[in-house]
Write a protein that holds these residues in place. Structure first.
Motif, PDB file in Angstrom:
ATOM      1  N   HIS A   1       1.212  -1.540   0.311  1.00  0.00           N
ATOM      2  CA  HIS A   1      -0.065  -0.046  -0.480  1.00  0.00           C
ATOM      3  C   HIS A   1       0.891   1.562   0.095  1.00  0.00           C
ATOM      4  O   HIS A   1       2.249   1.356   0.477  1.00  0.00           O
ATOM      5  CB  HIS A   1      -1.312  -0.038   1.068  1.00  0.00           C
ATOM      6  CG  HIS A   1      -1.515  -1.386   1.786  1.00  0.00           C
ATOM      7  ND1 HIS A   1      -1.830  -2.328   2.350  1.00  0.00           N
ATOM      8  CD2 HIS A   1      -3.145  -1.611   0.816  1.00  0.00           C
ATOM      9  CE1 HIS A   1      -2.071  -3.051   2.485  1.00  0.00           C
ATOM     10  NE2 HIS A   1      -3.417  -2.911   1.292  1.00  0.00           N
TER      11      HIS A   1
ATOM     12  N   SER B   1       0.409   5.506   0.336  1.00  0.00           N
ATOM     13  CA  SER B   1      -0.333   6.518   1.231  1.00  0.00           C
ATOM     14  C   SER B   1      -0.131   8.001  -0.242  1.00  0.00           C
ATOM     15  O   SER B   1      -1.341   8.204  -0.306  1.00  0.00           O
ATOM     16  CB  SER B   1       0.494   7.724   2.341  1.00  0.00           C
ATOM     17  OG  SER B   1       1.335   7.286   2.656  1.00  0.00           O
TER      18      SER B   1
ATOM     19  N   VAL C   1      -4.728  -1.016  -4.022  1.00  0.00           N
ATOM     20  CA  VAL C   1      -3.677  -1.831  -3.561  1.00  0.00           C
ATOM     21  C   VAL C   1      -2.550  -2.267  -4.807  1.00  0.00           C
ATOM     22  O   VAL C   1      -3.204  -2.947  -5.638  1.00  0.00           O
ATOM     23  CB  VAL C   1      -4.330  -3.490  -2.634  1.00  0.00           C
ATOM     24  CG1 VAL C   1      -3.416  -4.828  -2.247  1.00  0.00           C
ATOM     25  CG2 VAL C   1      -5.448  -2.416  -1.740  1.00  0.00           C
TER      26      VAL C   1
ATOM     27  N   GLY D   1      -9.324  -1.182  -3.226  1.00  0.00           N
ATOM     28  CA  GLY D   1      -9.330  -1.469  -1.604  1.00  0.00           C
ATOM     29  C   GLY D   1      -9.607  -3.508  -1.687  1.00  0.00           C
ATOM     30  O   GLY D   1      -9.322  -3.482  -0.573  1.00  0.00           O
TER      31      GLY D   1
ATOM     32  N   ASP E   1      -7.772  -6.351  -0.519  1.00  0.00           N
ATOM     33  CA  ASP E   1      -6.630  -7.093   0.961  1.00  0.00           C
ATOM     34  C   ASP E   1      -8.018  -8.121   1.220  1.00  0.00           C
ATOM     35  O   ASP E   1      -7.315  -9.168   2.186  1.00  0.00           O
ATOM     36  CB  ASP E   1      -7.241  -6.047   1.782  1.00  0.00           C
ATOM     37  CG  ASP E   1      -6.371  -4.850   1.824  1.00  0.00           C
ATOM     38  OD1 ASP E   1      -4.817  -5.121   1.120  1.00  0.00           O
ATOM     39  OD2 ASP E   1      -6.085  -3.782   2.093  1.00  0.00           O
TER      40      ASP E   1
END
Lengths: 295, 206
Positions: free
Chosen positions: B61, B63, B69, B86, B89
């Motif tokens: 990941h 920021s 992802v 995302g 995950d």
């Protein structure tokens, strides 16, 4: 004319002297006897002084008379033209118009004088955005060849430029016929959005390849903002209303030198970065890279 | 998104925080302004024996791309990068029967993020399963998208505040891709490359 004014001046001067001397006579009379006349025979002294002053006044008066005698009377009443009718105005609030008229006349006179001076100075400056000539036939011809050209001519120009530089890809759109707005992508370095007005470049914005094609928003990166500023300077430098095609071509030639924006070091200081910016200026003739501060 | 160069900064007997502080002072002296924090983390999963030939999946990941992802699948012969939403995950959690995570290898780099001109500088403290391992400096030059064009320029910038510890050649991952367009997954590859080095290296004192 020159002599008249001189004589008028001398007459006015002698009147001034006469007035001041007459004032001195009255001053002396109103003061009467003074301490500096002393004790003995003070009346005689006072009378003597008064006589002297009066003699001067007499002389001055003679001067005035002779000066006035020298003046040539105006041949007739002054011709004020149509402005004379303003004097016949009866309404209260319009009676001041004549004064204002004279004032504005003085102003226009000054404006004429200053603009003539400014015109002389600006003639030596070659960054003219408009072509100015005093021959009307010539002006009409150049204007039609610049602003009001057929779309095909511009189309030809753009395809020519496209062919001239293999690493510049050009896409044109025409939001306002016949003036096109082109996006010129310079390799993988940057893109420029160029708006044309006839055959002349009207506006340039330089942006990163990933940014929008909006003509009015500037780039979010400092380096492209700087390059945009420099493009504006070059646009004015290359501008030539007599040979608009050449102007556009030389601009594009200069613009093409930005393909080394990130890779070429400054010619002067030899470094890549100065103030966290690469060399954003390209010399207008040699096309060599320089920093803003090094050029 | 511009070209990013990631490199280690030797700590030379300094502690992690004092190294970061030293670099922060230097970059601030150049006129950089701090713009928040950043975090890059990496978790590694290995396939269970029942699936046959062992494969490794690195899930990362960043920021800078918070809604994405990144995952890199190593099959032994090939490396397959993948950028997903995302939800990936959660998918990995569902697949825990097939891919198990090696908890002690969770690596991350986090620290302050600075902006200076068109550059973005990130000073990261690297930890592998909570143990301090070193300092990573990430420099991004955002207007440019081709590494070959701006490598010299970026090296000059790096030398400006890292001194002589800047290598003369680009990071090994970039060397084969100097003429290609730079994308966020390239940054992820560089982080994975560095994390792998840190994981193998013996632990440093915190």
């Amino acid at each position: 004319m020159e002599r008249d004014i001189e004589q008028l001046n001398s007459a006015l001067n002698s009147i001034k002297t006469l007035r001041s001397n007459v004032r001195r006579v009255f001053e002396s009379v109103s003061n009467g006897l003074r301490a500096d006349h002393g004790e003995d025979g003070k009346e005689n002294k006072f009378i003597h002084e008064l006589q002297e002053l009066l003699t001067t006044v007499n002389n001055n008066l003679r001067d005035v008379e002779s000066a006035v005698g020298n003046l040539t009377p105006p041949p007739g009443p002054f011709n004020l033209g149509s402005t004379a009718f303003l004097g016949q105005e009866t309404t209260q609030e319009r009676q001041a118009l004549y004064g204002q008229l004279v004032n504005s006349y003085k102003w226009t006179d000054k404006v004429r004088e200053y603009s003539a001076l400014a015109g002389n100075i600006l003639q030596t400056n070659s960054f003219n955005k408009t072509y100015k000539t005093f021959s009307t036939t010539k002006r009409r011809k150049t204007q039609t060849s610049n602003h009001n050209v057929s779309p095909e001519v511009i189309e030809n120009l753009i395809t020519n430029i496209d062919r001239l530089f293999p690493d510049v890809t050009i896409t044109a759109s025409r939001p306002f016929l016949p003036n096109p707005v082109i996006q010129a992508c310079l390799g993988r370095v940057l893109k420029a959005i160029i708006a044309f007005k006839g055959l002349m470049i009207e506006w340039v914005v330089v942006k990163a390849l990933s940014e929008s094609n909006d003509l009015w928003a500037e780039s979010r990166y400092k380096v492209f903002k700087k390059v945009t500023e420099n493009c504006h300077a070059a646009m004015c430098h290359f501008h030539s209303p007599m040979m608009p095609e050449l102007a556009v071509k030389s601009f594009m030639h200069w613009f093409h030198s930005y393909n080394t924006l990130f890779s070429a070091p400054c010619k002067r200081c030899g470094n890549h970065l100065l103030g966290n910016l690469p060399p954003t200026w390209r010399d207008l003739r040699t096309l060599e890279p320089y920093h803003e501060e090094c050029k | 998104m511009g070209v990013t160069v990631l490199q280690q900064f030797p700590t030379e007997n300094r502690t992690g925080p004092s190294t970061i502080e030293l670099l922060s002072k230097r970059i601030s002296a150049l006129g950089a302004l701090q713009q928040g924090q950043f975090l890059v983390d990496c978790e590694t999963f290995t396939s269970c024996a029942a699936l046959g030939h062992q494969r490794t999946v690195h899930v990362l990941h960043n920021s800078e791309q918070p809604a994405t992802v990144f995952s890199i699948l190593e099959t032994g012969q090939k490396t397959i990068p993948l950028a997903t939403d995302g939800l990936f995950d959660l998918l990995m959690m569902k697949m825990s029967g097939f891919y198990s995570s090696k908890k002690q290898t969770k690596a991350e780099s986090k620290g302050p993020r600075y902006e200076i001109g068109d550059f973005c500088v990130k000073l990261g403290t690297v930890t592998v399963s909570q143990n301090f391992r070193g300092v990573l400096v990430e420099v991004e030059y955002r207007p440019c998208v081709v590494p070959a064009m701006c490598w010299e320029l970026m090296r000059e910038f790096l030398q400006g505040f890292l001194g002589s510890s800047v290598p003369a050649t680009p990071p090994p991952y970039l060397q084969n891709r100097m003429q290609e367009l730079y994308t966020p997954i390239d940054t992820i590859h560089q982080y994975l490359e560095q994390f792998t080095i840190f994981r193998k290296a013996p632990g440093l004192r915190p």
